[in-house]
Write an enzyme that holds these catalytic residues in place. Structure first.
Site, PDB file in Angstrom:
ATOM      1  N   HIS A 155      31.843  67.488   9.624  1.00 21.58           N
ATOM      2  CA  HIS A 155      31.776  67.401   8.147  1.00 21.58           C
ATOM      3  C   HIS A 155      30.874  68.525   7.654  1.00 21.58           C
ATOM      4  O   HIS A 155      29.663  68.481   7.849  1.00 21.58           O
ATOM      5  CB  HIS A 155      31.201  66.046   7.724  1.00 21.58           C
ATOM      6  CG  HIS A 155      31.138  65.842   6.238  1.00 21.58           C
ATOM      7  ND1 HIS A 155      31.535  64.667   5.629  1.00 21.58           N
ATOM      8  CD2 HIS A 155      30.719  66.637   5.226  1.00 21.58           C
ATOM      9  CE1 HIS A 155      31.371  64.759   4.333  1.00 21.58           C
ATOM     10  NE2 HIS A 155      30.860  65.958   4.051  1.00 21.58           N
ATOM     11  N   HIS A 200      30.370  71.698   4.356  1.00 18.66           N
ATOM     12  CA  HIS A 200      30.794  72.414   3.145  1.00 18.66           C
ATOM     13  C   HIS A 200      30.463  73.884   3.349  1.00 18.66           C
ATOM     14  O   HIS A 200      29.291  74.243   3.481  1.00 18.66           O
ATOM     15  CB  HIS A 200      30.041  71.882   1.915  1.00 18.66           C
ATOM     16  CG  HIS A 200      30.285  70.424   1.685  1.00 18.66           C
ATOM     17  ND1 HIS A 200      31.251  69.962   0.804  1.00 18.66           N
ATOM     18  CD2 HIS A 200      29.714  69.326   2.228  1.00 18.66           C
ATOM     19  CE1 HIS A 200      31.243  68.628   0.837  1.00 18.66           C
ATOM     20  NE2 HIS A 200      30.332  68.226   1.681  1.00 18.66           N
ATOM     21  N   LYS A 228      40.464  63.934   2.307  1.00 19.91           N
ATOM     22  CA  LYS A 228      39.143  63.410   1.930  1.00 19.91           C
ATOM     23  C   LYS A 228      39.219  62.754   0.557  1.00 19.91           C
ATOM     24  O   LYS A 228      39.640  63.386  -0.428  1.00 19.91           O
ATOM     25  CB  LYS A 228      38.145  64.570   1.885  1.00 19.91           C
ATOM     26  CG  LYS A 228      36.759  64.227   1.347  1.00 19.91           C
ATOM     27  CD  LYS A 228      35.918  63.510   2.381  1.00 19.91           C
ATOM     28  CE  LYS A 228      34.560  63.107   1.829  1.00 19.91           C
ATOM     29  NZ  LYS A 228      33.632  64.222   1.734  1.00 19.91           N
ATOM     30  N   HIS A 271      34.291  59.379   1.212  1.00 18.33           N
ATOM     31  CA  HIS A 271      32.939  59.376   0.643  1.00 18.33           C
ATOM     32  C   HIS A 271      32.747  57.961   0.094  1.00 18.33           C
ATOM     33  O   HIS A 271      33.269  57.619  -0.968  1.00 18.33           O
ATOM     34  CB  HIS A 271      32.812  60.429  -0.459  1.00 18.33           C
ATOM     35  CG  HIS A 271      31.421  60.502  -1.034  1.00 18.33           C
ATOM     36  ND1 HIS A 271      30.608  61.597  -0.873  1.00 18.33           N
ATOM     37  CD2 HIS A 271      30.706  59.606  -1.750  1.00 18.33           C
ATOM     38  CE1 HIS A 271      29.445  61.370  -1.465  1.00 18.33           C
ATOM     39  NE2 HIS A 271      29.479  60.174  -2.016  1.00 18.33           N
ATOM     40  N   HIS A 296      29.220  60.552   6.392  1.00 22.56           N
ATOM     41  CA  HIS A 296      27.762  60.514   6.180  1.00 22.56           C
ATOM     42  C   HIS A 296      27.256  59.094   5.949  1.00 22.56           C
ATOM     43  O   HIS A 296      26.654  58.791   4.912  1.00 22.56           O
ATOM     44  CB  HIS A 296      27.316  61.447   5.053  1.00 22.56           C
ATOM     45  CG  HIS A 296      28.256  61.563   3.875  1.00 22.56           C
ATOM     46  ND1 HIS A 296      28.679  60.476   3.162  1.00 22.56           N
ATOM     47  CD2 HIS A 296      28.833  62.625   3.297  1.00 22.56           C
ATOM     48  CE1 HIS A 296      29.492  60.889   2.211  1.00 22.56           C
ATOM     49  NE2 HIS A 296      29.603  62.181   2.264  1.00 22.56           N
ATOM     50  N   ASP A 334      27.243  67.468   7.095  1.00 19.81           N
ATOM     51  CA  ASP A 334      27.319  67.484   5.631  1.00 19.81           C
ATOM     52  C   ASP A 334      26.465  68.622   5.075  1.00 19.81           C
ATOM     53  O   ASP A 334      25.871  68.499   4.001  1.00 19.81           O
ATOM     54  CB  ASP A 334      26.917  66.148   5.011  1.00 19.81           C
ATOM     55  CG  ASP A 334      27.399  66.031   3.555  1.00 19.81           C
ATOM     56  OD1 ASP A 334      28.259  66.843   3.141  1.00 19.81           O
ATOM     57  OD2 ASP A 334      26.917  65.147   2.846  1.00 19.81           O
TER      58      ASP A 334
HETATM   59  O1  DOR Z   1      25.047  65.783  -0.994  1.00 15.01           O
HETATM   60  C1  DOR Z   1      26.221  66.081  -1.032  1.00 15.01           C
HETATM   61  N1  DOR Z   1      26.621  67.341  -1.308  1.00 15.01           N
HETATM   62  N2  DOR Z   1      27.144  65.127  -0.805  1.00 15.01           N
HETATM   63  C2  DOR Z   1      28.447  65.358  -0.975  1.00 15.01           C
HETATM   64  O2  DOR Z   1      29.211  64.465  -0.795  1.00 15.01           O
HETATM   65  C3  DOR Z   1      28.922  66.676  -1.454  1.00 15.01           C
HETATM   66  C4  DOR Z   1      27.983  67.736  -1.136  1.00 15.01           C
HETATM   67  C5  DOR Z   1      28.268  69.050  -1.862  1.00 15.01           C
HETATM   68  O3  DOR Z   1      29.407  69.467  -1.873  1.00 15.01           O
HETATM   69  O4  DOR Z   1      27.318  69.653  -2.385  1.00 15.01           O
HETATM   70 ZN    ZN Z   2      30.044  66.333   2.240  1.00 10.11          ZN
END
Ligand code: DOR
Ligand code: ZN
Length: 371
Positions: free
Chosen positions: A31, A33, A122, A159, A197, A269
């Site tokens: 997971h 980003h 997702k 989520h 998460h 995450d």
């Molecule tokens: O803390 C987070 N940031 N949780 C998420 O689900 C998305 C992520 C983000 O894309 O910044």
């Molecule tokens: Zn995330």
């Protein structure tokens, strides 16, 4: 010393009582980003250095909802990997996830999954977190899509956080699981689900009670709790969704992952935001931990005398959950005998600064990845 480098320990150092280094199979990050543009270019090297598979989240603007966007994004990710991070063994492999939305064409999703392109879907509750405006108002509204996904063995990543404003923020994971995910699991028991998460004891219990579910756990939910977030001045760098919860929740997460439970795997995450979006009247949710997440997790396992279980959590369980071959290469983690100097920030080519989570733990670990 440069303001961007820290070598002093923040957390208490443990006296090493066992071997000072261990070798584990190449880890995966289930997971992450990676963003796009200058931010992608600044962060992707950290993931590529440490991990083989990266399950890449689709909450771009606009989100990834079709095959052409997914393929183009994967190509941008691969093009942004610095040549120094290219590996022969266990090469970095981004898996692109689609964003659950009415815009998804189920036939296109199934075809793209069959050709190995669409990794998973997702679900974001609308308004729960960063770039979730296009998310869903209920899981129940996507039943037809989820039935197709179950048939095609496409995993649903969730989520799990209620957006009901009457529910306390620290209870929203449990509320979502009870009110939304439990009925979906009962309705489609063949659907593979990852609770992303997971942040509470209630989440751990839910996964244990639902064999179709697995879960990712982040370094920051294992290593920090809400007192770290709030007790000594509010720390925007620790603000994420789902919010870091109680010490009892953290302890339950740690007990679960060090037990080797095969339903739980590492998903960092890692979610970079510029400091301009973190420090102000409101903070964007997200912790950037791709740089030192592995050190943070190793430190947690070490402090619980559980380094022998680390490989299951970071390298093996996820491969079984996602049905991929185990890695061929290995990574060596060595306890440093003196505090190492570690960068605390990165700067993108657009001039944005991002704080690197876990630099304190990283002063205590040296990680050697194969070239
Ligand atoms: O803390 C987070 N940031 N949780 C998420 O689900 C998305 C992520 C983000 O894309 O910044
Ligand atoms: Zn995330």
């Amino acid at each position: 010393m440069s303001p961007w480098v820290r070598s002093a320990s923040i957390l208490a150092r443990t006296i090493p009582s066992v071997a000072s280094s261990i070798e584990i199979p190449t880890p995966d990050d289930w997971h992450v980003h990676l963003r796009d543009g200058p931010m992608l270019e600044a962060v992707v090297g950290y993931s590529a250095r440490r991990f083989r598979h990266s399950m890449v989240m689709p909450n771009l603007v606009p989100p990834i909802t079709d095959a052409s966007a997914a393929v183009a994004y994967r190509n941008r990710i691969l093009a942004a990997v610095p040549p120094s991070e290219h590996r022969e063994l266990d090469p970095f492999t981004p898996w692109i996830v689609w964003y659950c939305s009415p815009a998804i064409d189920a036939d296109e999703l199934v075809t793209s999954h069959e050709s190995g392109e669409a990794a998973a879907v997702k679900y974001y509750p609308a308004g729960a977190t960063t770039n979730s405006d296009g998310g869903g108002t209920s899981l129940a509204s996507f039943m037809t899509l989820f039935e197709r996904m179950a048939e095609a063995r496409i995993r649903l990543l969730v989520h799990a956080e209620s957006t009901d404003p009457t529910i306390d923020i620290f209870d929203r994971e449990e509320a979502f699981l009870t009110e939304e995910l439990a009925p979906l699991c009962a309705a489609i028991p063949e659907l593979g689900v990852t609770v992303e998460h997971v942040s509470t004891a209630a989440g751990v219990d839910f996964v244990a009670e639902h064999p179709q579910c697995a879960a990712t756990v982040t370094p920051h939910h294992l290593a920090r709790d809400r007192s770290d977030l709030l007790a000594s001045g509010m720390k925007p760098d620790l603000y994420c969704k789902p919010v870091i919860n109680s010490a009892a929740d953290r302890e339950r997460l740690v007990a679960t992952v060090i037990s080797g439970d095969p339903a739980f795997c590492l998903g960092t995450d890692s979610a970079p935001h510029p400091t301009t979006a973190k420090y102000g009247p409101t903070a964007k949710a997200g912790v950037f931990n791709a740089a030192y997440g592995l050190e943070v997790v190793a430190d947690v396992f070490d402090r619980h005398d559980a380094l022998a279980e680390l490989a299951n959590f970071v390298s093996r369980n996820g491969c079984a959950i996602y049905g991929v071959d185990p890695p061929e290469g290995t990574v060596e983690l060595e306890r440093a005998s003196i505090d190492l100097e570690r960068a605390t920030h990165l700067t993108t080519s657009a001039g944005d600064e991002v704080v690197l989570f876990g630099d304190a733990e990283a002063t205590r670990w040296r990680i050697r990845t194969p070239g």
